[in-house]
Design a protein around this motif. Sequence first.
Motif, PDB file in Angstrom:
ATOM      1  N   LYS A 107       0.820  -1.211   0.000  1.00 60.50           N
ATOM      2  CA  LYS A 107       0.000   0.000   0.000  1.00 60.50           C
ATOM      3  C   LYS A 107       0.857   1.266   0.000  1.00 60.50           C
ATOM      4  N   ALA A 108       1.990   1.227   0.679  1.00 62.83           N
ATOM      5  CA  ALA A 108       2.873   2.402   0.752  1.00 62.83           C
ATOM      6  C   ALA A 108       3.406   2.803  -0.621  1.00 62.83           C
ATOM      7  N   THR A 109       3.334   1.896  -1.579  1.00 67.99           N
ATOM      8  CA  THR A 109       3.833   2.193  -2.929  1.00 67.99           C
ATOM      9  C   THR A 109       2.704   2.327  -3.944  1.00 67.99           C
ATOM     10  N   GLY A 110       1.462   2.195  -3.488  1.00 66.93           N
ATOM     11  CA  GLY A 110       0.334   2.253  -4.404  1.00 66.93           C
ATOM     12  C   GLY A 110       0.002   0.905  -5.013  1.00 66.93           C
ATOM     13  N   ALA A 111       0.661  -0.148  -4.552  1.00 63.30           N
ATOM     14  CA  ALA A 111       0.395  -1.501  -5.056  1.00 63.30           C
ATOM     15  C   ALA A 111      -0.617  -2.187  -4.137  1.00 63.30           C
ATOM     16  N   SER A 112      -0.984  -3.405  -4.493  1.00 64.39           N
ATOM     17  CA  SER A 112      -1.909  -4.192  -3.681  1.00 64.39           C
ATOM     18  C   SER A 112      -1.584  -5.673  -3.873  1.00 64.39           C
ATOM     19  N   TYR A 113      -2.330  -6.518  -3.195  1.00 63.27           N
ATOM     20  CA  TYR A 113      -2.110  -7.962  -3.335  1.00 63.27           C
ATOM     21  C   TYR A 113      -2.293  -8.396  -4.790  1.00 63.27           C
ATOM     22  N   SER A 114      -3.206  -7.744  -5.513  1.00 60.58           N
ATOM     23  CA  SER A 114      -3.432  -8.122  -6.914  1.00 60.58           C
ATOM     24  C   SER A 114      -2.269  -7.712  -7.816  1.00 60.58           C
ATOM     25  N   SER A 115      -1.374  -6.850  -7.344  1.00 57.89           N
ATOM     26  CA  SER A 115      -0.184  -6.443  -8.105  1.00 57.89           C
ATOM     27  C   SER A 115       0.944  -7.467  -7.999  1.00 57.89           C
TER      28      SER A 115
END
Length: 191
Positions: free
Chosen positions: A129-137
Amino acid sequence: MALTAWCAAARCFHNRTIDVASLRARVPLVLGVGFVSVAGSNLWRSSSSSFRSKPFACLAISTDAGLKEAVKTDKAPAALGPYSQAIKANNLLFVSGVLGLIPETGKFISDSVEDQTEQVLKNMGEILKATGASYSSVVKTTIMLADLNDFKKVNEIYAKYFPSPAPARSTYQVAALPLNARIEIECIAAL
Protein backbone atom coordinates in the motif's frame (compact mmCIF):
# COMPACT_ATOMS: atom_id res chain seq x y z
CA MET A 1 23.36 7.28 -21.96
CA ALA A 2 20.28 6.75 -24.17
CA LEU A 3 22.37 6.98 -27.34
CA THR A 4 24.81 4.45 -25.94
CA ALA A 5 21.91 2.06 -25.31
CA TRP A 6 20.67 2.59 -28.89
CA CYS A 7 24.11 1.86 -30.30
CA ALA A 8 24.53 -1.25 -28.18
CA ALA A 9 21.09 -2.48 -29.21
CA ALA A 10 21.79 -1.76 -32.87
CA ARG A 11 25.00 -3.81 -32.74
CA CYS A 12 23.07 -6.62 -31.11
CA PHE A 13 20.47 -6.70 -33.90
CA HIS A 14 22.44 -5.72 -37.00
CA ASN A 15 26.10 -5.71 -35.98
CA ARG A 16 26.47 -2.32 -37.66
CA THR A 17 27.77 1.01 -36.41
CA ILE A 18 25.60 4.09 -36.35
CA ASP A 19 26.64 7.46 -37.77
CA VAL A 20 25.07 9.77 -35.16
CA ALA A 21 24.91 12.82 -37.45
CA SER A 22 23.22 10.76 -40.13
CA LEU A 23 20.88 9.25 -37.55
CA ARG A 24 19.69 12.68 -36.37
CA ALA A 25 18.93 13.74 -39.93
CA ARG A 26 17.22 10.51 -41.02
CA VAL A 27 15.06 9.41 -38.08
CA PRO A 28 11.58 10.82 -38.67
CA LEU A 29 10.03 9.46 -35.48
CA VAL A 30 11.36 8.19 -32.18
CA LEU A 31 8.97 7.31 -29.37
CA GLY A 32 9.89 6.38 -25.83
CA VAL A 33 7.34 4.71 -23.58
CA GLY A 34 8.61 3.54 -20.22
CA PHE A 35 11.56 1.37 -21.13
CA VAL A 36 10.36 0.45 -24.62
CA SER A 37 11.64 2.54 -27.52
CA VAL A 38 10.50 2.32 -31.11
CA ALA A 39 12.07 4.11 -34.06
CA GLY A 40 10.55 4.68 -37.49
CA SER A 41 11.29 2.36 -40.38
CA ASN A 42 13.65 4.86 -42.07
CA LEU A 43 16.17 4.27 -39.28
CA TRP A 44 18.04 1.51 -41.09
CA ARG A 45 18.00 2.70 -44.72
CA SER A 46 20.97 1.37 -46.55
CA SER A 47 21.93 0.24 -50.01
CA SER A 48 21.20 -3.34 -48.99
CA SER A 49 17.53 -4.22 -49.37
CA SER A 50 17.75 -6.69 -46.48
CA PHE A 51 17.81 -3.75 -44.03
CA ARG A 52 15.08 -1.64 -45.67
CA SER A 53 11.88 -0.90 -43.80
CA LYS A 54 12.69 -2.96 -40.75
CA PRO A 55 11.31 -1.21 -37.69
CA PHE A 56 13.52 -1.25 -34.64
CA ALA A 57 12.29 -1.99 -31.12
CA CYS A 58 14.34 -2.17 -27.97
CA LEU A 59 13.31 -3.28 -24.50
CA ALA A 60 15.85 -2.05 -21.98
CA ILE A 61 16.03 -2.30 -18.22
CA SER A 62 18.03 0.46 -16.66
CA THR A 63 20.81 -0.31 -14.24
CA ASP A 64 21.07 3.32 -13.16
CA ALA A 65 21.24 3.30 -9.35
CA GLY A 66 19.25 6.56 -9.34
CA LEU A 67 16.21 4.59 -10.50
CA LYS A 68 16.30 2.44 -7.36
CA GLU A 69 14.16 3.75 -4.50
CA ALA A 70 13.88 2.36 -0.96
CA VAL A 71 10.40 1.93 0.49
CA LYS A 72 9.77 2.44 4.18
CA THR A 73 6.56 2.47 6.15
CA ASP A 74 5.98 2.57 9.92
CA LYS A 75 2.88 0.40 9.41
CA ALA A 76 5.09 -2.68 8.88
CA PRO A 77 8.00 -3.96 11.00
CA ALA A 78 11.31 -2.17 10.44
CA ALA A 79 14.12 -4.04 8.72
CA LEU A 80 16.12 -6.15 11.17
CA GLY A 81 19.43 -5.49 9.41
CA PRO A 82 21.12 -3.62 6.57
CA TYR A 83 18.30 -4.02 4.05
CA SER A 84 15.14 -2.17 2.98
CA GLN A 85 11.55 -3.21 3.59
CA ALA A 86 11.21 -3.01 -0.19
CA ILE A 87 12.92 -1.55 -3.25
CA LYS A 88 11.18 0.01 -6.25
CA ALA A 89 13.10 -0.37 -9.52
CA ASN A 90 12.11 -0.57 -13.20
CA ASN A 91 8.36 -0.56 -12.47
CA LEU A 92 8.76 -3.48 -10.08
CA LEU A 93 8.55 -3.69 -6.32
CA PHE A 94 10.81 -6.17 -4.52
CA VAL A 95 9.52 -6.77 -0.99
CA SER A 96 12.04 -8.24 1.45
CA GLY A 97 11.11 -11.24 3.55
CA VAL A 98 8.33 -10.27 5.96
CA LEU A 99 7.84 -11.80 9.41
CA GLY A 100 4.74 -12.00 11.59
CA LEU A 101 5.89 -9.20 13.89
CA ILE A 102 3.60 -6.52 15.29
CA PRO A 103 5.02 -3.23 13.91
CA GLU A 104 4.58 -1.27 17.14
CA THR A 105 6.25 -3.78 19.44
CA GLY A 106 8.58 -5.77 17.18
CA LYS A 107 7.27 -8.96 18.86
CA PHE A 108 5.57 -11.92 17.20
CA ILE A 109 1.79 -11.85 17.26
CA SER A 110 1.93 -15.40 18.71
CA ASP A 111 3.80 -18.67 18.30
CA SER A 112 1.16 -20.18 15.99
CA VAL A 113 1.91 -20.43 12.27
CA GLU A 114 -1.68 -19.36 11.51
CA ASP A 115 -1.38 -16.09 13.46
CA GLN A 116 2.09 -15.41 12.08
CA THR A 117 0.88 -16.01 8.51
CA GLU A 118 -2.01 -13.55 8.95
CA GLN A 119 0.36 -10.95 10.42
CA VAL A 120 2.96 -11.51 7.67
CA LEU A 121 0.33 -10.89 5.00
CA LYS A 122 -1.05 -7.81 6.81
CA ASN A 123 2.49 -6.41 7.08
CA MET A 124 3.14 -7.16 3.41
CA GLY A 125 -0.13 -5.43 2.53
CA GLU A 126 1.04 -2.26 4.30
CA ILE A 127 4.33 -2.27 2.37
CA LEU A 128 2.44 -2.78 -0.90
CA LYS A 129 0.00 0.00 0.00
CA ALA A 130 2.87 2.40 0.75
CA THR A 131 3.83 2.19 -2.93
CA GLY A 132 0.33 2.25 -4.40
CA ALA A 133 0.39 -1.50 -5.06
CA SER A 134 -1.91 -4.19 -3.68
CA TYR A 135 -2.11 -7.96 -3.33
CA SER A 136 -3.43 -8.12 -6.91
CA SER A 137 -0.18 -6.44 -8.10
CA VAL A 138 1.93 -9.31 -6.78
CA VAL A 139 3.37 -11.52 -9.51
CA LYS A 140 5.67 -13.80 -7.46
CA THR A 141 5.94 -14.88 -3.84
CA THR A 142 8.42 -17.02 -1.99
CA ILE A 143 7.30 -18.66 1.24
CA MET A 144 9.83 -20.01 3.73
CA LEU A 145 8.51 -22.31 6.44
CA ALA A 146 10.22 -23.63 9.55
CA ASP A 147 8.09 -26.78 9.11
CA LEU A 148 6.68 -27.90 5.75
CA ASN A 149 3.91 -29.70 7.66
CA ASP A 150 2.39 -26.21 8.09
CA PHE A 151 1.90 -25.95 4.30
CA LYS A 152 -1.86 -26.68 4.32
CA LYS A 153 -2.59 -24.23 7.15
CA VAL A 154 -0.59 -21.49 5.40
CA ASN A 155 -2.32 -22.16 2.06
CA GLU A 156 -5.78 -21.65 3.58
CA ILE A 157 -4.81 -18.22 4.91
CA TYR A 158 -2.71 -17.24 1.87
CA ALA A 159 -5.64 -17.93 -0.50
CA LYS A 160 -7.74 -15.24 1.25
CA TYR A 161 -5.24 -12.51 0.33
CA PHE A 162 -4.34 -13.16 -3.30
CA PRO A 163 -7.08 -12.88 -5.95
CA SER A 164 -7.14 -15.01 -9.07
CA PRO A 165 -4.92 -15.38 -10.94
CA ALA A 166 -2.76 -16.12 -7.93
CA PRO A 167 0.91 -15.10 -8.15
CA ALA A 168 3.61 -17.56 -9.13
CA ARG A 169 5.03 -19.04 -5.94
CA SER A 170 7.80 -21.12 -4.43
CA THR A 171 7.58 -22.68 -0.97
CA TYR A 172 10.51 -24.10 0.99
CA GLN A 173 11.21 -25.59 4.37
CA VAL A 174 14.30 -23.91 5.74
CA ALA A 175 16.65 -24.82 8.56
CA ALA A 176 15.84 -21.65 10.51
CA LEU A 177 14.25 -18.23 10.13
CA PRO A 178 15.14 -14.91 11.79
CA LEU A 179 14.03 -14.66 15.43
CA ASN A 180 12.87 -18.31 15.20
CA ALA A 181 9.86 -17.30 13.10
CA ARG A 182 7.51 -20.02 11.83
CA ILE A 183 7.08 -18.34 8.42
CA GLU A 184 8.62 -15.63 6.21
CA ILE A 185 7.23 -14.42 2.87
CA GLU A 186 8.81 -12.19 0.23
CA CYS A 187 7.26 -10.99 -3.00
CA ILE A 188 7.67 -9.13 -6.27
CA ALA A 189 4.90 -6.85 -7.50
CA ALA A 190 4.35 -5.02 -10.79
CA LEU A 191 3.77 -1.27 -10.42
